[in-house]
Scaffold this motif. Sequence first.
Motif, PDB file in Angstrom:
ATOM      1  N   MET A  54       0.922  -1.132   0.013  1.00 25.98           N
ATOM      2  CA  MET A  54      -0.020  -0.065  -0.088  1.00 25.98           C
ATOM      3  C   MET A  54       0.937   1.045  -0.057  1.00 25.98           C
ATOM      4  O   MET A  54       2.241   1.163   0.441  1.00 25.98           O
ATOM      5  N   LYS A  55       0.478   2.411  -0.371  1.00 20.87           N
ATOM      6  CA  LYS A  55       1.007   3.646  -0.420  1.00 20.87           C
ATOM      7  C   LYS A  55       0.259   4.550   0.187  1.00 20.87           C
ATOM      8  O   LYS A  55      -0.934   4.722   0.338  1.00 20.87           O
ATOM      9  N   VAL A  56       1.128   5.397   0.904  1.00 21.28           N
ATOM     10  CA  VAL A  56       0.688   6.360   1.851  1.00 21.28           C
ATOM     11  C   VAL A  56       1.267   7.724   1.581  1.00 21.28           C
ATOM     12  O   VAL A  56       2.601   7.782   1.301  1.00 21.28           O
ATOM     13  N   TRP A  57       0.458   9.044   1.525  1.00 25.61           N
ATOM     14  CA  TRP A  57       0.933  10.370   1.426  1.00 25.61           C
ATOM     15  C   TRP A  57       0.515  11.030   2.472  1.00 25.61           C
ATOM     16  O   TRP A  57      -0.785  10.902   2.852  1.00 25.61           O
ATOM     17  N   LEU A  58       1.397  11.702   3.241  1.00 27.65           N
ATOM     18  CA  LEU A  58       1.198  12.369   4.569  1.00 27.65           C
ATOM     19  C   LEU A  58       2.076  13.632   4.642  1.00 27.65           C
ATOM     20  O   LEU A  58       3.187  13.580   4.482  1.00 27.65           O
ATOM     21  N   ARG A  59       1.477  14.656   5.038  1.00 22.91           N
ATOM     22  CA  ARG A  59       1.895  15.957   5.496  1.00 22.91           C
ATOM     23  C   ARG A  59       1.905  16.180   6.852  1.00 22.91           C
ATOM     24  O   ARG A  59       0.665  16.416   7.515  1.00 22.91           O
ATOM     25  N   HIS A  60       2.978  16.714   7.490  1.00 18.31           N
ATOM     26  CA  HIS A  60       2.657  17.005   8.894  1.00 18.31           C
ATOM     27  C   HIS A  60       3.882  18.055   9.320  1.00 18.31           C
ATOM     28  O   HIS A  60       5.114  17.895   8.712  1.00 18.31           O
ATOM     29  N   HIS A  61       3.706  19.013  10.185  1.00 19.81           N
ATOM     30  CA  HIS A  61       4.686  19.713  10.819  1.00 19.81           C
ATOM     31  C   HIS A  61       5.826  19.287  11.332  1.00 19.81           C
ATOM     32  O   HIS A  61       6.932  20.114  11.707  1.00 19.81           O
TER      33      HIS A  61
END
Length: 674
Positions: free
Chosen positions: A554-561
């Motif tokens: 599976m692939k995950v795309w994540l943005r976090h500070h």
Amino acid sequence: MDKLLEEARAASVIRDNPAYAAVRRLSDRAHSIVTKRLIDYGSIPSGAHSQALMVTAGGLAWQLYAISPRHRARRAYPLPCGTGKTQSVVAFAQALYEIGLEDGRPWCGKSFLVAQTQIDSLIALRRDMIAAGIPEDDIGLIYSGEEREVPPTTDNSRRPVLLVAHAKIKRTGDSAGKLEEVTQYRPRPLKALSTLSIDLRPLTRPRDLLIWDEVLLSTQAHSIATEDASALAAGASARCEEAPAPFRKECADYLARCWSLIKIERERQLAGHEPSKVTLPSIPEDLELPYIQAFKKMAKGDTNAFATLVEMNGMDARFTFLVEPGKDRRGGMVSFEVSVPDAFDNIAILDAGHAVNRLVRLDSRIGLAIGFDKLGVVKSYDNVEVHFANGSSGRSPTEKDWDSMAEKQSVSEIIATVKAIPAEEHVLIWTFKHSGYWRAPDLPTLIKKRLAAAGVDVEAKINGRDRISVATFGRHIGFNDWSRVENVIFAGVLQRDRFDLLSSSIAQVRDIMADTDRLIPVTEVSLGEVAGTLYQAISRGRCRDTVDGQAKPMKVWLRHHDRKIREELNALLPSAQWSRWYGSEARGGKIDGVAEKVEAALSSLPQDVASISVRKFKEQCGLKDAPNKTFQKAWATLAERVEWTLSGRSFVRLEHAGAMAAPRLGFKDETAAA
């Protein structure tokens, strides 16, 4: 030596107890059932996975029989998502039922509760138990609110298995009657006794075990920030005119008394005094509902603040400050109550995110299930790719970016990523529910609209299922509708308010006067909470399925500070493959690269270096030619998570910075009045 002898004698006593054989028989049967069921589903357990299932089956059996005091406790079983947590409960129930039939003693004389967050999940669990051969009449179902496909059951004290919603358990502390409704079990009399005039009430007894699915926070914190209380007090007279006439004066007086207590205690602490315990004004019980109704009419969007003050009425409380490096102190009033009564003293907690949940660790009543500390990696995520971008992901910036007419990087990244995913693959996008404010955007609708405008077919189907799904946080627990999804994208990340987390920390140690400096730092608590949420949301997708100890690709795309979120998630997603979210390379890649170099260079400086000029620092880490704007933007992404502050033209360690640290982000320091 004496201790070893004592333990040996205790073990001997347990082995000699007839219940010891019953525990072994139950755990072996349950493990055999769940293993076969997983294999039938195509989820073949590895050696470590099978061992974890055995430890879980054995732990549940030991807790059910509670041969010794150490087996009657609150224990966490951190089985990873998709490794048979729910099926272990079904197998446990099936094994207990079958053994009871074989021995001619229904359910072996035992009974237990299962509590979950979602009512639909409880109904699905009931369906699985019935499919496993458990009689429908032996399974109770209790919930409140709108009736579902399966209505709540009655005569529940007669049912050996009782399925309840978490919220129902947490409300049992309100009265003894509610508590008895879920805790008391009265076995059906044997046919030989049913015709006799015998008082069977003495047979009523507490249920043997509560199985709690997901995180268990046994306390409920209540808090109201200084600014919210001040705003309520400042507009009390005008707002109270909105309340029903009989309650206007009462509401105004109550708000004034609350604010007076908060203000006095805040000023005491700003003057250097130690915190003291205060009791907020009490509201007569028969007036609580009218107060809340009056407050709702007065609130004009601030219902939570009013309702919180009503919830806190008559409670022991304290004023406390939240202190974070480089930020202004935030203050507010805090109180708490025990939401899961101590009467539930034997709980098996099936919490996949236990390893990172620091709030749970603050509860001394919860320990790790026996045997789990000796297990290796139960499930590996070698086949899961996590594409990470450093940047804002809270509700406010996410709403602004998606609602903006201008092209925003976080939005264009997601659109470009979705467009690049093959048409035969599913996509699940996580975002926030509508906040309830009339001006706020409806993100699920807006995201689909923006995707459609960019040429994405948001109505496409794959084998009758939506190709593009947009789900909101809240459905990241207890829903398995997206197990075929190969791609999971986050359009925002759910994060609790830091002061709220501090309040919960105080509640979890059950000491209103706890020394907050000795608690786990709120930053660490927050990271654990975020990681747990992300893990559950990620695990709704295809990686939930486990084959031979491996998550499916599976692939995950994540943005976090905060880049430290990777360390937290690695504890839950061992061996996952991390890379930069390439959609951010065009504009953010250079800034991210500079930020990584700055963070690494600051971390490598000797501990005795208290400060260093920016010019010298840039030379040392090879950033002499980096444009000032790029360097400043890179620093802005780091400022909240490194132990340094920028003072003038030098980096200064926070421990040496003193008062210089607070103004760096432009906040007013509340302690300046002291």
